[in-house]
Each structure stands twice: as structure tokens, then as C-alpha cells.
Scaffold this active site. Structure first.
Site, PDB file in Angstrom:
ATOM      1  N   LYS A 186      -4.355 -10.570  -6.847  1.00 15.08           N
ATOM      2  CA  LYS A 186      -5.604 -10.901  -6.153  1.00 15.08           C
ATOM      3  C   LYS A 186      -6.707  -9.920  -6.564  1.00 15.08           C
ATOM      4  O   LYS A 186      -6.427  -8.766  -6.894  1.00 15.08           O
ATOM      5  CB  LYS A 186      -5.405 -10.917  -4.632  1.00 15.08           C
ATOM      6  CG  LYS A 186      -5.527  -9.587  -3.948  1.00 15.08           C
ATOM      7  CD  LYS A 186      -5.652  -9.730  -2.430  1.00 15.08           C
ATOM      8  CE  LYS A 186      -5.907  -8.356  -1.825  1.00 15.08           C
ATOM      9  NZ  LYS A 186      -7.059  -8.242  -0.989  1.00 15.08           N
ATOM     10  N   LYS A 212       0.825  -1.212   0.000  1.00 14.72           N
ATOM     11  CA  LYS A 212       0.000   0.000   0.000  1.00 14.72           C
ATOM     12  C   LYS A 212       0.859   1.261   0.000  1.00 14.72           C
ATOM     13  O   LYS A 212       0.433   2.285  -0.517  1.00 14.72           O
ATOM     14  CB  LYS A 212      -0.988  -0.011   1.177  1.00 14.72           C
ATOM     15  CG  LYS A 212      -2.069  -1.075   0.975  1.00 14.72           C
ATOM     16  CD  LYS A 212      -3.422  -0.733   1.534  1.00 14.72           C
ATOM     17  CE  LYS A 212      -4.417  -1.788   1.066  1.00 14.72           C
ATOM     18  NZ  LYS A 212      -5.714  -1.740   1.687  1.00 14.72           N
ATOM     19  N   LYS A 215     -10.606  -4.693  -3.846  1.00  9.49           N
ATOM     20  CA  LYS A 215     -11.612  -3.628  -3.875  1.00  9.49           C
ATOM     21  C   LYS A 215     -11.062  -2.346  -4.457  1.00  9.49           C
ATOM     22  O   LYS A 215     -11.784  -1.541  -4.995  1.00  9.49           O
ATOM     23  CB  LYS A 215     -12.093  -3.343  -2.441  1.00  9.49           C
ATOM     24  CG  LYS A 215     -13.226  -4.231  -2.034  1.00  9.49           C
ATOM     25  CD  LYS A 215     -13.994  -3.593  -0.897  1.00  9.49           C
ATOM     26  CE  LYS A 215     -13.880  -4.432   0.335  1.00  9.49           C
ATOM     27  NZ  LYS A 215     -12.878  -3.971   1.281  1.00  9.49           N
TER      28      LYS A 215
HETATM   29  P1  ATP Z   1      -8.564  -3.364  -0.441  1.00  6.39           P
HETATM   30  O1  ATP Z   1      -8.302  -3.633  -1.876  1.00  6.39           O
HETATM   31  O2  ATP Z   1      -9.304  -2.063  -0.184  1.00  6.39           O
HETATM   32  O3  ATP Z   1      -7.387  -3.560   0.450  1.00  6.39           O
HETATM   33  P2  ATP Z   1      -9.689  -5.981  -0.134  1.00  6.39           P
HETATM   34  O4  ATP Z   1     -10.315  -6.289  -1.425  1.00  6.39           O
HETATM   35  O5  ATP Z   1      -8.392  -6.634   0.205  1.00  6.39           O
HETATM   36  O6  ATP Z   1      -9.625  -4.417   0.034  1.00  6.39           O
HETATM   37  P3  ATP Z   1     -10.704  -6.199   2.605  1.00  6.39           P
HETATM   38  O7  ATP Z   1     -11.825  -5.411   3.139  1.00  6.39           O
HETATM   39  O8  ATP Z   1      -9.353  -5.706   2.987  1.00  6.39           O
HETATM   40  O9  ATP Z   1     -10.756  -6.300   1.002  1.00  6.39           O
HETATM   41  O10 ATP Z   1     -10.860  -7.741   3.011  1.00  6.39           O
HETATM   42  C1  ATP Z   1     -12.002  -8.357   3.556  1.00  6.39           C
HETATM   43  C2  ATP Z   1     -11.785  -9.860   3.603  1.00  6.39           C
HETATM   44  O11 ATP Z   1     -11.739 -10.422   2.282  1.00  6.39           O
HETATM   45  C3  ATP Z   1     -10.466 -10.285   4.259  1.00  6.39           C
HETATM   46  O12 ATP Z   1     -10.698 -11.432   5.030  1.00  6.39           O
HETATM   47  C4  ATP Z   1      -9.569 -10.628   3.095  1.00  6.39           C
HETATM   48  O13 ATP Z   1      -8.580 -11.566   3.439  1.00  6.39           O
HETATM   49  C5  ATP Z   1     -10.563 -11.215   2.120  1.00  6.39           C
HETATM   50  N1  ATP Z   1     -10.118 -11.059   0.722  1.00  6.39           N
HETATM   51  C6  ATP Z   1      -9.810  -9.889   0.095  1.00  6.39           C
HETATM   52  N2  ATP Z   1      -9.495 -10.124  -1.186  1.00  6.39           N
HETATM   53  C7  ATP Z   1      -9.578 -11.465  -1.380  1.00  6.39           C
HETATM   54  C8  ATP Z   1      -9.370 -12.326  -2.511  1.00  6.39           C
HETATM   55  N3  ATP Z   1      -9.016 -11.838  -3.691  1.00  6.39           N
HETATM   56  N4  ATP Z   1      -9.547 -13.656  -2.348  1.00  6.39           N
HETATM   57  C9  ATP Z   1      -9.926 -14.180  -1.147  1.00  6.39           C
HETATM   58  N5  ATP Z   1     -10.151 -13.421  -0.049  1.00  6.39           N
HETATM   59  C10 ATP Z   1      -9.986 -12.080  -0.151  1.00  6.39           C
END
Ligand code: ATP
Ligand code: LTN
Length: 333
Positions: A198, A116, A201
Site C-alpha cells: 500500500k 509496525k 506515509k
Molecule cells: P503510516 O504509513 O504513517 O502508517 P498511512 O499512510 O497509513 O500512515 P494514516 O494517517 O495512518 O496514513 O491513514 C489515514 C487514512 O488514510 C486512513 O483512513 C487510512 O485507512 C487511509 N489510507 C492510508 N493509506 C492508504 C492507501 N494506500 N490507500 C487507501 N487508503 C489509505
């Protein structure tokens, strides 16, 4: 007879954007299932989300929508504690205390911080650095036994365990040392635009993610465009990460194994398979999307749930904060 304490589950999600299939299948679907057997607390972690700059009006909307989505997914606010992190001041308080028991070197090794800070090079703030301590506070406040997350959070869970053990060694048993709960087949759903990354969001390419609120046409279009290899057989293998990712999604929706999926699509091409994945995902999300629309339009119901959730979260965490405060030598009134 003494009542046996049910195991405590805690997990959180940032209200940075609408949850996507990675969040849903990687983590949140387990939140729903775990309610049957465990004492669960789930949080919309608004404090974490401002480590990256957010538009205030949009953030406010995202918090409400994420909260409504948890209920729409099947999390029962009467059974589980569903709350907004910032509504319970104990999180920020415990986070400060724990930050004094976490080393600079440990935080410097966190890969999410490194990623980040590269991505937001103009805003490498203190909160981004101490983010994992706040996450440790979230979990330890509720004496959580198990934390359902995707694989990207494993390192933060290990740090949480280290902080808990360190504190327990210094002051005597204070915190439950939590275990991660990670489901291998969906631990890392990949981006549809780049199967080596991955699904996230904060991805700027809208074709990289399918959100749980996308409509059927959008879902079908995104899966149709999903990046795969130049082959045609639906099976796992080297260089076939894109197809394997779609197989994980299809498996998560239909509860079929990789072997069953390979058999089902024998002799069929990528086009048929992508359409089948799109249909299955769209069908499975539809009931949740309908419930979401009802809940989000009922502002007074949402506010009532948030208030009750905040009170229950505070009540469930108060004792831990008092215990910690006493142990470090503060005066507790
Ligand atoms: P950002 O991109 O804003 O960091 P994010 O997509 O990683 O967000 P979070 O709110 O940080 O989402 O994560 C919520 C949950 O979803 C956490 O348990 C995280 O491990 C899981 N998670 C996030 N992305 C993935 C993915 N691509 N596959 C499986 N689990 C995921
Ligand atoms: N750091 C997590 C979100 C998060 C979390 C938590 C997850 C904050 N607090 C406590 C599990 C338990 C993330 O970035 N996905």
C-alpha cells in the site's frame, strides 16, 4: 416535533508526513463530501503518531500543515469539528478506561501492530500495542455512526465495534456501534514503486508516494517512473496490478469507471496513460495547494481554528466520558 439527529461521522489522520494520494482518495475526499449530509468531526491524531519516534520540531510543523490541509481540501471548520486529538484530554482518559475492557489476545492479533513492530523492531513500545484502543476511544467518544477509512483500518474498526458491544452488554447502551465506510475502488491505493504494497506515509522511497503537495513536475516524474508490467495495454488483468492501481487513481480524479478508462486508452501505450494520469492528478490538486499556501501563512487564523475546534471537540465528547465514568463506578463531580 423532535429534531432528527443527523448521523455522526468521525475520522482521523496521523500527522506523520504529508498526506499522499492513498490518504486523499482512499479516505479524506469522502470526509469533504460527507459534510453536506452529516455531523462530522475530523482529527489530526498527534497522540497516535508518537507510537513511532518523531522529531519534535518536525512533528509540530506536520500537525499545523495537516490541519491546514484539511481546511484547504474543503473541510469547513465552522460546519465540521476540526481538531487536534491531543487538545481534547478526553481521548486519553477514555482510552485508559477502554484498555481495561480490551484483551491482550485481541490486540496481539492486530496486523498493523505486527507490521509496525517488525518495521520498528528497536522500539516496540506499549503505545504501539494499545494504539487501536486509543482509536476506539476517538470514535466512541463522539458516538460516531460511520467512519470513513481505507481498507487497512477495517480490522481496527471491528475491534472498536467489539469493545463498544462488550461495554454496552456489561453496563447498558452507552456507545453507538460504528460502521466503517470504505469505497472499494480506492480502498487501497498501492505504492508506485511496488504495486503489491500500500502507498504509505512512512515509505522511505520518495518515488513510492505522490503527496498532495507535490508540484506538477514531481508528480509527472513519479507517475512516469511508476512500476508496471512489461505489457502495453491499459486494462485490468492478472499481473497488471501496477496499471490497475494507476487506473484507480485516474478514476478517482476523473470519476470515470474502469471500462471507460480502458476504452479511452485503447490503442495507446503506458507512456501516454501515465502522462494523462500525472496531468489529471496535478490539475486536480492545484486549487487545494493554492489554498494551503494561504492558510499555512496565516498563523493567527490557524490558531483560532484549532482553539475553537478543541473547545467544540471537548463539548461534544464530555457527556460520553461522564456517562462511561459513572457506569464503571467512578465519582463524577
Ligand atoms: P503510516 O504509513 O504513517 O502508517 P498511512 O499512510 O497509513 O500512515 P494514516 O494517517 O495512518 O496514513 O491513514 C489515514 C487514512 O488514510 C486512513 O483512513 C487510512 O485507512 C487511509 N489510507 C492510508 N493509506 C492508504 C492507501 N494506500 N490507500 C487507501 N487508503 C489509505
Ligand atoms: N489508525 C488510523 C488513524 C486514526 C483513525 C482514528 C481513523 C486514529 N484514530 C479514528 C479513523 C477513526 C490510521 O492509522 N490510519
Amino acid at each position: 416535533m423532535e429534531e432528527i439527529r443527523k448521523k455522526r461521522i468521525f475520522s482521523g489522520i496521523q500527522p506523520t508526513n504529508t498526506p499522499h494520494l492513498g490518504n486523499y482518495f482512499g479516505s479524506m475526499i469522502n470526509w469533504v463530501k460527507m459534510q453536506e449530509e452529516y455531523d462530522c468531526a475530523y482529527s489530526i491524531v498527534d497522540l497516535h503518531s508518537i507510537t513511532v519516534r518523531q522529531d519534535p520540531a518536525r512533528l509540530r510543523r506536520q500537525i499545523s500543515e495537516s490541519y491546514a490541509l484539511l481546511i484547504a481540501m474543503g473541510i469547513d471548520p465552522e460546519k465540521s469539528i476540526v481538531f487536534v486529538q491531543g487538545h481534547n484530554p478526553a481521548h486519553a482518559q477514555l482510552s485508559w478506561i477502554l484498555s481495561c475492557y480490551t484483551q491482550f489476545g485481541e490486540l496481539s492479533r492486530m496486523t498493523q501492530f505486527k507490521d509496525k513492530s517488525q518495521k520498528h523492531a528497536d522500539n516496540i513500545n506499549g503505545g504501539l500495542f494499545t494504539y487501536p484502543v486509543l482509536m476506539a476511544a476517538d470514535i466512541l467518544l463522539y458516538q460516531a455512526d460511520v467512519v470513513p477509512v481505507g481498507i487497512d483500518q477495517k480490522q481496527h474498526l471491528e475491534l472498536t465495534r467489539n469493545i463498544a458491544e462488550r461495554f454496552n452488554n456489561l453496563y447498558g447502551e452507552t456507545f453507538t456501534v460504528p460502521e466503517p465506510y470504505i469505497v472499494k475502488s480506492t480502498q487501497k491505493i498501492a505504492s508506485l514503486a511496488d504495486p503489491t504494497k500500500k502507498m504509505s506515509k512512512s515509505d522511505e522511497n520518495p518515488n513510492a508516494t505522490v503527496t498532495v503537495l507535490d508540484d506538477r513536475d514531481t508528480i509527472m516524474r513519479k507517475f512516469k517512473r511508476a512500476v508496471t508490467d512489461s505489457g502495453s495495454e491499459v486494462r485490468r488483468g492478472e499481473g497488471k496490478e501496477g496499471i490497475e492501481n494507476l487506473m484507480s487513481v485516474y478514476g478517482a480524479v476523473t470519476e470515470k469507471t474502469f471500462d471507460e478508462i480502458e476504452k479511452e486508452f485503447e490503442g495507446k501505450g503506458y507512456g501516454d496513460f501515465k502522462a494523462a494520469v500525472g496531468e489529471a492528478v496535478a490539475d486536480s490538486l492545484l486549487p487545494m495547494q493554492e489554498r494551503f499556501r494561504q492558510i499555512i501563512s496565516d498563523k493567527s487564523y490557524l490558531e483560532k481554528c484549532m482553539k475553537e475546534g478543541a473547545e467544540r471537540a471537548y463539548a461534544a465528547s464530555r457527556r460520553t466520558l461522564q456517562k462511561v465514568s459513572k457506569r464503571v463506578g467512578f465519582i463524577v463531580l
